[in-house]
Structure formats: structure tokens, C-alpha cells
Design a protein around this motif. Structure first.
Motif, mmCIF file in Angstrom:
data_model
loop_
_atom_site.group_PDB
_atom_site.id
_atom_site.type_symbol
_atom_site.label_atom_id
_atom_site.label_comp_id
_atom_site.label_asym_id
_atom_site.label_seq_id
_atom_site.Cartn_x
_atom_site.Cartn_y
_atom_site.Cartn_z
ATOM 1 N N ALA A 182 0.848 -1.193 0.000
ATOM 2 C CA ALA A 182 0.000 0.000 0.000
ATOM 3 C C ALA A 182 0.883 1.241 0.000
ATOM 4 O O ALA A 182 1.959 1.256 0.599
ATOM 5 C CB ALA A 182 -0.920 0.004 1.218
ATOM 6 N N GLU A 183 0.420 2.264 -0.670
ATOM 7 C CA GLU A 183 1.160 3.520 -0.772
ATOM 8 C C GLU A 183 0.449 4.587 0.047
ATOM 9 O O GLU A 183 -0.778 4.754 -0.051
ATOM 10 C CB GLU A 183 1.267 3.957 -2.232
ATOM 11 C CG GLU A 183 2.124 5.195 -2.449
ATOM 12 C CD GLU A 183 2.353 5.506 -3.923
ATOM 13 O OE1 GLU A 183 3.087 6.463 -4.213
ATOM 14 O OE2 GLU A 183 1.792 4.766 -4.769
ATOM 15 N N TYR A 184 1.207 5.306 0.865
ATOM 16 C CA TYR A 184 0.632 6.351 1.710
ATOM 17 C C TYR A 184 1.537 7.578 1.696
ATOM 18 O O TYR A 184 2.755 7.486 1.501
ATOM 19 C CB TYR A 184 0.497 5.879 3.172
ATOM 20 C CG TYR A 184 -0.367 4.663 3.356
ATOM 21 C CD1 TYR A 184 -1.758 4.749 3.257
ATOM 22 C CD2 TYR A 184 0.202 3.424 3.637
ATOM 23 C CE1 TYR A 184 -2.547 3.627 3.430
ATOM 24 C CE2 TYR A 184 -0.588 2.297 3.807
ATOM 25 C CZ TYR A 184 -1.955 2.411 3.705
ATOM 26 O OH TYR A 184 -2.751 1.303 3.871
ATOM 27 N N ARG A 185 0.917 8.717 1.948
ATOM 28 C CA ARG A 185 1.698 9.923 2.244
ATOM 29 C C ARG A 185 1.671 10.117 3.750
ATOM 30 O O ARG A 185 0.594 10.170 4.357
ATOM 31 C CB ARG A 185 1.126 11.148 1.529
ATOM 32 C CG ARG A 185 1.726 12.462 2.029
ATOM 33 C CD ARG A 185 1.575 13.589 1.031
ATOM 34 N NE ARG A 185 2.481 13.387 -0.105
ATOM 35 C CZ ARG A 185 2.787 14.348 -0.980
ATOM 36 N NH1 ARG A 185 2.271 15.548 -0.864
ATOM 37 N NH2 ARG A 185 3.602 14.086 -1.974
ATOM 38 N N MET A 186 2.852 10.204 4.346
ATOM 39 C CA MET A 186 2.966 10.359 5.781
ATOM 40 C C MET A 186 3.419 11.773 6.111
ATOM 41 O O MET A 186 4.109 12.426 5.329
ATOM 42 C CB MET A 186 3.949 9.335 6.361
ATOM 43 C CG MET A 186 3.566 7.881 6.060
ATOM 44 S SD MET A 186 4.660 6.672 6.831
ATOM 45 C CE MET A 186 4.119 6.793 8.530
ATOM 46 N N ARG A 187 3.013 12.230 7.291
ATOM 47 C CA ARG A 187 3.389 13.561 7.780
ATOM 48 C C ARG A 187 4.126 13.362 9.103
ATOM 49 O O ARG A 187 3.535 13.359 10.181
ATOM 50 C CB ARG A 187 2.141 14.429 7.969
ATOM 51 C CG ARG A 187 2.417 15.879 8.348
ATOM 52 C CD ARG A 187 1.157 16.614 8.744
ATOM 53 N NE ARG A 187 0.171 16.719 7.674
ATOM 54 C CZ ARG A 187 -0.990 16.076 7.663
ATOM 55 N NH1 ARG A 187 -1.314 15.256 8.650
ATOM 56 N NH2 ARG A 187 -1.840 16.234 6.671
ATOM 57 N N HIS A 188 5.444 13.197 8.992
ATOM 58 C CA HIS A 188 6.226 12.843 10.175
ATOM 59 C C HIS A 188 6.646 14.085 10.953
ATOM 60 O O HIS A 188 7.042 15.092 10.351
ATOM 61 C CB HIS A 188 7.469 12.038 9.765
ATOM 62 C CG HIS A 188 8.120 11.329 10.890
ATOM 63 N ND1 HIS A 188 9.099 11.919 11.664
ATOM 64 C CD2 HIS A 188 7.922 10.090 11.408
ATOM 65 C CE1 HIS A 188 9.489 11.070 12.593
ATOM 66 N NE2 HIS A 188 8.782 9.954 12.458
ATOM 67 N N PRO A 189 6.576 14.053 12.276
ATOM 68 C CA PRO A 189 6.884 15.255 13.065
ATOM 69 C C PRO A 189 8.348 15.669 13.002
ATOM 70 O O PRO A 189 8.671 16.826 13.313
ATOM 71 C CB PRO A 189 6.487 14.850 14.494
ATOM 72 C CG PRO A 189 6.492 13.360 14.500
ATOM 73 C CD PRO A 189 6.085 12.945 13.122
ATOM 74 N N GLU A 245 6.784 15.608 5.356
ATOM 75 C CA GLU A 245 5.969 14.729 4.524
ATOM 76 C C GLU A 245 6.847 13.843 3.639
ATOM 77 O O GLU A 245 7.886 14.279 3.126
ATOM 78 C CB GLU A 245 5.012 15.541 3.649
ATOM 79 C CG GLU A 245 3.894 16.212 4.442
ATOM 80 C CD GLU A 245 2.753 16.688 3.563
ATOM 81 O OE1 GLU A 245 2.833 16.501 2.328
ATOM 82 O OE2 GLU A 245 1.790 17.257 4.111
ATOM 83 N N LEU A 246 6.394 12.603 3.470
ATOM 84 C CA LEU A 246 7.090 11.672 2.585
ATOM 85 C C LEU A 246 6.105 10.633 2.067
ATOM 86 O O LEU A 246 5.155 10.263 2.759
ATOM 87 C CB LEU A 246 8.261 10.996 3.292
ATOM 88 C CG LEU A 246 8.040 10.102 4.514
ATOM 89 C CD1 LEU A 246 9.305 9.274 4.782
ATOM 90 C CD2 LEU A 246 7.719 10.913 5.770
ATOM 91 N N ASP A 247 6.326 10.214 0.826
ATOM 92 C CA ASP A 247 5.505 9.188 0.188
ATOM 93 C C ASP A 247 6.201 7.847 0.350
ATOM 94 O O ASP A 247 7.376 7.700 -0.029
ATOM 95 C CB ASP A 247 5.307 9.493 -1.300
ATOM 96 C CG ASP A 247 4.521 10.779 -1.521
ATOM 97 O OD1 ASP A 247 3.466 10.932 -0.885
ATOM 98 O OD2 ASP A 247 4.978 11.617 -2.311
ATOM 99 N N ALA A 288 12.708 13.002 -2.826
ATOM 100 C CA ALA A 288 12.778 13.762 -1.577
ATOM 101 C C ALA A 288 12.346 12.896 -0.398
ATOM 102 O O ALA A 288 12.846 13.052 0.721
ATOM 103 C CB ALA A 288 11.894 15.011 -1.681
ATOM 104 N N SER A 289 11.424 11.964 -0.656
ATOM 105 C CA SER A 289 10.974 11.065 0.406
ATOM 106 C C SER A 289 12.113 10.152 0.853
ATOM 107 O O SER A 289 12.267 9.869 2.052
ATOM 108 C CB SER A 289 9.788 10.235 -0.081
ATOM 109 O OG SER A 289 8.680 11.054 -0.380
ATOM 110 N N GLN A 290 12.916 9.687 -0.082
ATOM 111 C CA GLN A 290 14.055 8.847 0.290
ATOM 112 C C GLN A 290 15.047 9.642 1.145
ATOM 113 O O GLN A 290 15.568 9.132 2.147
ATOM 114 C CB GLN A 290 14.765 8.332 -0.959
ATOM 115 C CG GLN A 290 15.917 7.372 -0.635
ATOM 116 C CD GLN A 290 16.688 6.951 -1.877
ATOM 117 O OE1 GLN A 290 17.146 7.808 -2.643
ATOM 118 N NE2 GLN A 290 16.820 5.656 -2.088
ATOM 119 N N SER A 291 15.260 10.899 0.771
ATOM 120 C CA SER A 291 16.167 11.748 1.558
ATOM 121 C C SER A 291 15.624 11.948 2.969
ATOM 122 O O SER A 291 16.391 11.927 3.949
ATOM 123 C CB SER A 291 16.345 13.104 0.871
ATOM 124 O OG SER A 291 16.932 12.954 -0.412
#
Length: 300
Positions: free
Chosen positions: A233-240, A244-246, A272-275
Motif C-alpha cells: 500500500a502507498e501512503y503519504r505520511m506527515r512525520h513530526p 511529509e514523505l511518500d 525527496a521522500s528517500q532523503s
């Protein structure tokens, strides 16, 4: 066949709920509007589409007829327009499938499982049990999904986190998913599938009861009888910490450990998500010791 508190079978509940969700127009039948007294298809309409007698179908819904044949279940699945996961779930709810089940082993994180976890390096890894309990996680998995919880909480059954409980009852986890309603639907669908596989698990029943009482959103989604598979499953997360990262969450079955899965999180290479994920992993590394000062009189 396992029955609910109201005397209905799990199979009957699934059939009646999904029948109510299917409109006549979906299967090419006329819709008589206000003259229809029931939502969705009538029992006789579904029986006709599946090629079974109305009396037999009624007995299935009422939990009075056990061990429907695979052919009948396939015909009902086709009439109800079920997808592959829902079709398998329908078969799992049948009496024949339950009679083949054996006593399940205790859930343990073996040395082999920990070795498999380590093979993924810094990628976030969570070991999930049959009931979605967190049995183990690596440092990045803990930091990504539940940094507000104690790192060793999965080590003790009394404090072990449960991913379904976190999604519905934990504010941090709710904020973690940009599209929380989609994540919530996926979690409920996986629990529905699990109930079909392990209908006599009292701890699973207790978890469902807790979530139903504690979350109106869970109760509403649970009543829909939708099913999801454990796959990807693919999600966009908003980490504190890293923003944000996919991510892609891959659920991988653990060999020789029935119902236990590794949930591995990855990101697109060069993104950018990998970074962001690499930054999170780097933030967990212990600070390196400062180099020792040079001696004013080095040995030659």
C-alpha cells in the motif's frame, strides 16, 4: 459455524451486508424506486443471479445451512461482484475452511526473524502478528511509526502496541497519515480478513469490541464488511521530525510463522521522500566519539 451474539453466522452477516450494498442497476435489474422495501438486492434476486434456490440462500444468510460447496460460494461471489480478496474471505467464512484449521502456535520473534529484519538495513521494519500486534521493530521502524512510544514496548505482551489500535485510538498515529480515512479503511479490511481466518480467537474478538466501543469511525467501517489483503500500500505520511514523505508499505509473510508478517517501508530512489527517510535513519545513529587530541610528543 461460528455465530455472532445475535445468532447470525459470520458468513450470513457478510452475505446480507454485501447484498444490501449492491444496487439493482449494478447487475442489470430494474430499480422500482420507492417500492423497494429493502436496500440493495432482494434475497430472491441474488439467489437467481447465483443460480441457487431462494430457500437455500435464506438458510445461508440465517446461518442454518453449513458447509456450502466451493461452487456455490463462487457463484455467490460472482453475483455479489466480489474482488479476489473478498472471494477468498467468503470461502474462509465457510464451514469447510474452519474444519481444516488447527490450533495456532504462539507468536514468537525467533532469531531467524531478527536476522531477516537486520537484512533490510536502515529501512523501517515492523514485525506484525496475526492480530496486528507489533511483535518487534527496528530503530527506524520505531522512529517512523511510533517514536512517542517506548522502544522496548513490543518486548512485553502487556505493553505491546497494536497497529489497528494506534490508527483509531492514538492521536499521533492519526496525524501521521495525510489521508487517514484511506489508512483506516485498509486497517479495518485487513482485520475483517483476519476474523475470517481466525474466527475463534478470543483476543481478536476482544480487540474488535474495544475498537467498536472506542471509535465510531471503526464501528461504521466494520459494519460495511469490506476486505483488504496484506500486500502493498502507498501512503503519504506527515512525520513530526522529517516532514511529509511518500512511502510504500510492503507486507511480507514470514516463512514457518503462520500469520506473522514483516512490514517493510520503502521510498522511491532519488526522491525527496528517500532523503527524508535517510535523514530519519541518520538521526538515530549514536554520535561518534571526538578524535583523541594529538600528543605533543608523538612516538617516532
Amino acid at each position: 459455524m461460528k455465530h455472532t451474539a445475535h445468532g447470525r453466522s459470520l458468513l450470513g452477516d457478510f452475505l446480507s451486508t454485501r447484498r444490501a450494498q449492491l444496487k439493482p442497476a449494478d447487475v442489470g435489474l430494474p430499480d422500482y424506486g420507492d417500492r423497494r422495501r429493502v436496500p440493495g438486492l432482494r434475497r430472491e434476486e441474488l439467489a437467481q443471479l447465483a443460480g441457487v434456490s431462494v430457500a437455500y440462500y435464506i438458510r445461508l444468510e440465517q446461518g442454518l445451512s453449513l458447509n456450502a460447496s466451493p461452487q456455490v460460494l463462487d457463484a455467490l461471489a460472482t453475483a455479489l461482484q466480489l474482488d479476489d480478496a473478498e472471494r477468498r474471505h467468503l470461502h474462509e467464512l465457510s464451514g469447510d475452511a474452519r474444519q481444516r484449521r488447527r490450533r495456532l502456535p504462539a507468536e514468537r520473534v525467533t532469531a531467524a526473524v531478527r536476522q531477516l529484519m537486520d537484512s533490510f538495513g536502515d529501512a523501517p521494519v515492523v514485525v506484525a502478528g496475526r492480530r496486528s500486534d507489533v511483535l518487534a521493530w527496528n530503530r527506524t521502524g520505531h522512529a517512523l511509526f511510533a517514536g512517542h512510544l517506548a522502544p522496548d514496548s513490543p518486548d512485553r505482551a502487556a505493553t505491546r502496541p497494536n497497529t489497528a489500535r494506534l490508527v483509531f485510538l492514538d492521536a499521533h498515529t492519526r496525524d501521521l497519515y495525510v489521508d487517514w480515512p484511506r489508512k483506516a479503511r485498509d486497517v479495518v479490511g485487513k482485520l475483517r480478513k483476519t476474523v475470517g481466518e481466525y474466527p475463534d480467537d478470543p483476543q481478536l474478538a476482544s480487540l474488535i469490541g474495544e475498537l467498536t466501543m472506542g471509535s465510531p469511525q471503526f464501528a461504521a467501517l466494520w459494519s460495511e464488511h469490506r476486505v483488504r489483503t496484506w500486500d502493498m500500500a502507498e501512503y503519504r505520511m506527515r512525520h513530526p521530525v522529517v516532514g511529509e514523505l511518500d512511502v510504500l508499505q510492503h507486507s511480507l509473510p514470514v516463512p514457518r510463522a503462520q500469520g506473522i508478517r514483516l512490514v517493510v517501508t520503502t521510498t522511491a530512489p532519488g526522491s525527496a521522500s528517500q532523503s527524508a527517510l535517510q535523514l530519519l535513519a541518520q538521526s538515530l545513529q549514536p554520535a561518534t566519539d571526538a578524535p583523541a587530541p594529538l600528543s605533543p610528543h608523538p612516538h617516532v
